[in-house]
Scaffold this motif. Structure first.
Motif, PDB file in Angstrom:
ATOM      1  N   LEU A 250       0.825  -1.207   0.000  1.00 18.99           N
ATOM      2  CA  LEU A 250       0.000   0.000   0.000  1.00 18.99           C
ATOM      3  C   LEU A 250       0.862   1.260   0.000  1.00 18.99           C
ATOM      4  CD1 LEU A 250      -2.724  -1.056   2.590  1.00 18.99           C
ATOM      5  CD2 LEU A 250      -2.893  -1.077   0.100  1.00 18.99           C
ATOM      6  N   THR A 251       1.973   1.220   0.718  1.00 20.45           N
ATOM      7  CA  THR A 251       2.825   2.397   0.853  1.00 20.45           C
ATOM      8  C   THR A 251       3.468   2.793  -0.465  1.00 20.45           C
ATOM      9  OG1 THR A 251       3.305   1.813   3.161  1.00 20.45           O
ATOM     10  CG2 THR A 251       4.805   3.351   2.088  1.00 20.45           C
ATOM     11  N   VAL A 252       3.939   1.807  -1.244  1.00 19.15           N
ATOM     12  CA  VAL A 252       4.659   2.149  -2.472  1.00 19.15           C
ATOM     13  C   VAL A 252       3.752   2.854  -3.473  1.00 19.15           C
ATOM     14  CG1 VAL A 252       6.337   0.294  -2.217  1.00 19.15           C
ATOM     15  CG2 VAL A 252       4.240  -0.151  -3.477  1.00 19.15           C
ATOM     16  N   PHE A 253       2.459   2.526  -3.485  1.00 19.55           N
ATOM     17  CA  PHE A 253       1.549   3.213  -4.401  1.00 19.55           C
ATOM     18  C   PHE A 253       1.499   4.706  -4.078  1.00 19.55           C
ATOM     19  CE2 PHE A 253      -0.587  -1.080  -4.531  1.00 19.55           C
ATOM     20  CZ  PHE A 253      -0.142  -1.387  -5.807  1.00 19.55           C
ATOM     21  N   VAL A 254       1.384   5.015  -2.780  1.00 14.21           N
ATOM     22  CA  VAL A 254       1.280   6.417  -2.362  1.00 14.21           C
ATOM     23  C   VAL A 254       2.588   7.153  -2.603  1.00 14.21           C
ATOM     24  CG1 VAL A 254       0.798   7.949  -0.430  1.00 14.21           C
ATOM     25  CG2 VAL A 254      -0.451   5.802  -0.637  1.00 14.21           C
ATOM     26  N   ILE A 255       3.695   6.574  -2.173  1.00 18.20           N
ATOM     27  CA  ILE A 255       4.987   7.253  -2.280  1.00 18.20           C
ATOM     28  C   ILE A 255       5.371   7.481  -3.738  1.00 18.20           C
ATOM     29  CG2 ILE A 255       7.472   6.898  -1.940  1.00 18.20           C
ATOM     30  CD1 ILE A 255       6.921   5.794   0.762  1.00 18.20           C
ATOM     31  N   GLU A 256       5.191   6.490  -4.575  1.00 25.98           N
ATOM     32  CA  GLU A 256       5.626   6.634  -5.959  1.00 25.98           C
ATOM     33  C   GLU A 256       4.737   7.590  -6.746  1.00 25.98           C
ATOM     34  OE1 GLU A 256       6.176   2.762  -7.637  1.00 25.98           O
ATOM     35  OE2 GLU A 256       7.708   2.214  -6.161  1.00 25.98           O
ATOM     36  N   ARG A 257       3.467   7.609  -6.434  1.00 27.31           N
ATOM     37  CA  ARG A 257       2.603   8.602  -7.077  1.00 27.31           C
ATOM     38  C   ARG A 257       2.912  10.003  -6.550  1.00 27.31           C
ATOM     39  NH1 ARG A 257      -2.142   8.514 -10.007  1.00 27.31           N
ATOM     40  NH2 ARG A 257      -1.255   6.562 -10.771  1.00 27.31           N
ATOM     41  N   LEU A 258       3.246  10.088  -5.274  1.00 29.58           N
ATOM     42  CA  LEU A 258       3.526  11.378  -4.640  1.00 29.58           C
ATOM     43  C   LEU A 258       4.804  12.007  -5.174  1.00 29.58           C
ATOM     44  CD1 LEU A 258       2.485  13.287  -2.379  1.00 29.58           C
ATOM     45  CD2 LEU A 258       3.968  12.046  -0.804  1.00 29.58           C
ATOM     46  N   PHE A 259       5.859  11.210  -5.334  1.00 31.18           N
ATOM     47  CA  PHE A 259       7.159  11.740  -5.733  1.00 31.18           C
ATOM     48  C   PHE A 259       7.503  11.447  -7.191  1.00 31.18           C
ATOM     49  CE2 PHE A 259       7.512  10.988  -1.120  1.00 31.18           C
ATOM     50  CZ  PHE A 259       7.778  12.279  -0.714  1.00 31.18           C
ATOM     51  N   GLY A 260       6.581  10.865  -7.933  1.00 31.09           N
ATOM     52  CA  GLY A 260       6.849  10.597  -9.343  1.00 31.09           C
ATOM     53  C   GLY A 260       7.943   9.585  -9.567  1.00 31.09           C
ATOM     54  N   ILE A 261       8.005   8.561  -8.718  1.00 33.30           N
ATOM     55  CA  ILE A 261       9.041   7.538  -8.831  1.00 33.30           C
ATOM     56  C   ILE A 261       8.567   6.443  -9.792  1.00 33.30           C
ATOM     57  CG2 ILE A 261      10.369   5.791  -7.584  1.00 33.30           C
ATOM     58  CD1 ILE A 261      10.077   7.517  -5.093  1.00 33.30           C
ATOM     59  N   PRO A 262       9.317   6.144 -10.841  1.00 35.60           N
ATOM     60  CA  PRO A 262       8.907   5.101 -11.792  1.00 35.60           C
ATOM     61  C   PRO A 262       9.214   3.703 -11.264  1.00 35.60           C
ATOM     62  CG  PRO A 262      10.989   6.041 -12.479  1.00 35.60           C
ATOM     63  CD  PRO A 262      10.575   6.813 -11.256  1.00 35.60           C
ATOM     64  N   GLY A 263       8.550   3.334 -10.180  1.00 39.05           N
ATOM     65  CA  GLY A 263       8.815   2.054  -9.543  1.00 39.05           C
ATOM     66  C   GLY A 263       7.699   1.057  -9.760  1.00 39.05           C
ATOM     67  N   PHE A 264       7.665   0.054  -8.889  1.00 36.68           N
ATOM     68  CA  PHE A 264       6.726  -1.054  -9.024  1.00 36.68           C
ATOM     69  C   PHE A 264       5.282  -0.577  -8.871  1.00 36.68           C
ATOM     70  CE2 PHE A 264       4.429  -4.797  -7.543  1.00 36.68           C
ATOM     71  CZ  PHE A 264       4.889  -5.772  -8.403  1.00 36.68           C
ATOM     72  N   GLY A 265       5.028   0.289  -7.888  1.00 29.75           N
ATOM     73  CA  GLY A 265       3.668   0.768  -7.670  1.00 29.75           C
ATOM     74  C   GLY A 265       3.140   1.569  -8.842  1.00 29.75           C
ATOM     75  N   THR A 266       3.964   2.462  -9.382  1.00 34.73           N
ATOM     76  CA  THR A 266       3.559   3.253 -10.543  1.00 34.73           C
ATOM     77  C   THR A 266       3.263   2.364 -11.735  1.00 34.73           C
ATOM     78  OG1 THR A 266       4.891   5.124  -9.781  1.00 34.73           O
ATOM     79  CG2 THR A 266       4.284   5.083 -12.102  1.00 34.73           C
ATOM     80  N   MET A 267       4.137   1.397 -11.971  1.00 32.92           N
ATOM     81  CA  MET A 267       3.935   0.478 -13.089  1.00 32.92           C
ATOM     82  C   MET A 267       2.647  -0.325 -12.927  1.00 32.92           C
ATOM     83  SD  MET A 267       6.240  -2.838 -14.092  1.00 32.92           S
ATOM     84  CE  MET A 267       5.642  -3.593 -12.565  1.00 32.92           C
TER      85      MET A 267
END
Length: 310
Positions: A250-267
């Motif tokens: 759950l955390t990675v979805f919020v953090i990556e959308r918040l900071f624009g990180i092209p990680g697993f959650g964003t993908m």
């Protein structure tokens, strides 16, 4: 041989679970209304396209995604590809799915793994100290500080800081926004739970007879703490590999959308929005693999921490 049986059992259960999850994901995105196709059809109808043009667009869409074949054939092919790591190409970008998922997972691991290590180390330390010194002012202060950090809406604060940095209101290095801040937010998200679990179980073991005996022999606090934490570590480990996995997802979805990180959650979010089934299935394999590996490490750790555990 017991270790091999544990490994074999966990791997078999993991494979069965992965198959069930992959089948569920496949059914959810092939047996339900396709909102991507629906949006394309809606745009065509909006500009006044005829029924023949709409039907041609629908057939082209299904053919491009390999969904114009019998569904059972598509199911067997896709699950076979998942097992052989031949994950094909993304429907949306056309990129190979396996390296795409691997790169996104590695980017997420760059802040998740340091945060997990920091949260576990700090949680064990603060929780153990509070359990061994229940009336100490420093213990109370550390607990209050930990729970305060846990309770404060850190994602909001991080988002405000990132927005201010993006608007150049304050001078913040990009390294801080893209790496240090995500690590800090993930750490504080996990920290409260680790402190609470460690303090509860360490307090229980700190009052046992064998700890009293160790104290009576004049052992130093560090030695007493080592005895307590080794016995309290088993239930804490259960929390690390179960609740932490769900919380991190759950955390990675919020953090990556918040900071624009092209990680697993964003993908993964992008794959859901575009109904990119190969990426969804490949991501599911990664999540299942992490769960299986974590479960195996957890089982093996039990025997190391407590030789009485078979």
């Amino acid at each position: 041989m017991r270790v091999l049986r544990v490994l074999a059992r966990r791997v078999a259960l993991g494979l069965a679970s992965a198959w069930a999850i992959l089948t569920t994901i496949f059914a959810m995105f092939t047996l339900t209304d396709d909102w991507v196709l629906g949006a394309q059809v809606g745009r065509l109808r909006w500009v006044g396209a005829g029924e023949q043009a709409v039907q041609a667009a629908r057939e082209s869409y299904l053919s491009a995604r390999g969904l114009d074949r019998p569904l059972e054939q598509v199911y067997v092919d896709w699950l076979g590809n998942m097992a052989t790591l031949d994950w094909g190409q993304s429907f949306e970008s056309g990129a190979a799915v396996l390296p795409m998922v691997a790169d996104a997972t590695a980017r997420t691991a760059m802040y998740v793994l340091p945060a997990l290590v920091l949260a576990v180390a700090a949680g064990l330390g603060v929780g153990l100290y509070a359990a061994l010194n229940p009336r100490g002012r420093l213990a109370e202060l550390s607990l209050v500080s930990t729970y305060l950090v846990f309770a404060v809406p850190n994602f909001w604060l991080g988002g405000m800081l990132a927005a201010l940095a993006g608007a150049e209101v304050i001078a913040v290095p990009p390294l801080f926004v893209k790496h240090i801040l995500p690590i800090a937010l993930t750490t504080t998200t996990l920290l409260g739970g680790y402190v609470s679990y460690t303090r509860a179980y360490a307090t229980e073991f700190a009052s046992t007879d064998f700890v009293k005996l160790v104290r009576a022999k004049g052992a130093r606090r560090l030695r007493v703490g080592a005895h307590v934490i080794r016995n309290a570590a088993i239930p804490v480990l259960s929390m690390v590999f179960t609740e932490a996995l769900g919380l991190l997802l759950l955390t990675v979805f919020v953090i990556e959308r918040l900071f624009g990180i092209p990680g697993f959650g964003t993908m993964l979010l992008g794959a859901v929005e575009q109904r990119d089934v190969p990426v969804l299935l490949g991501s599911t394999v990664v999540i299942s693999a992490v769960g299986v590996v974590g479960s195996i490490v957890q089982d093996l750790s039990y025997g190391y921490l407590d030789p009485r555990v078979d």
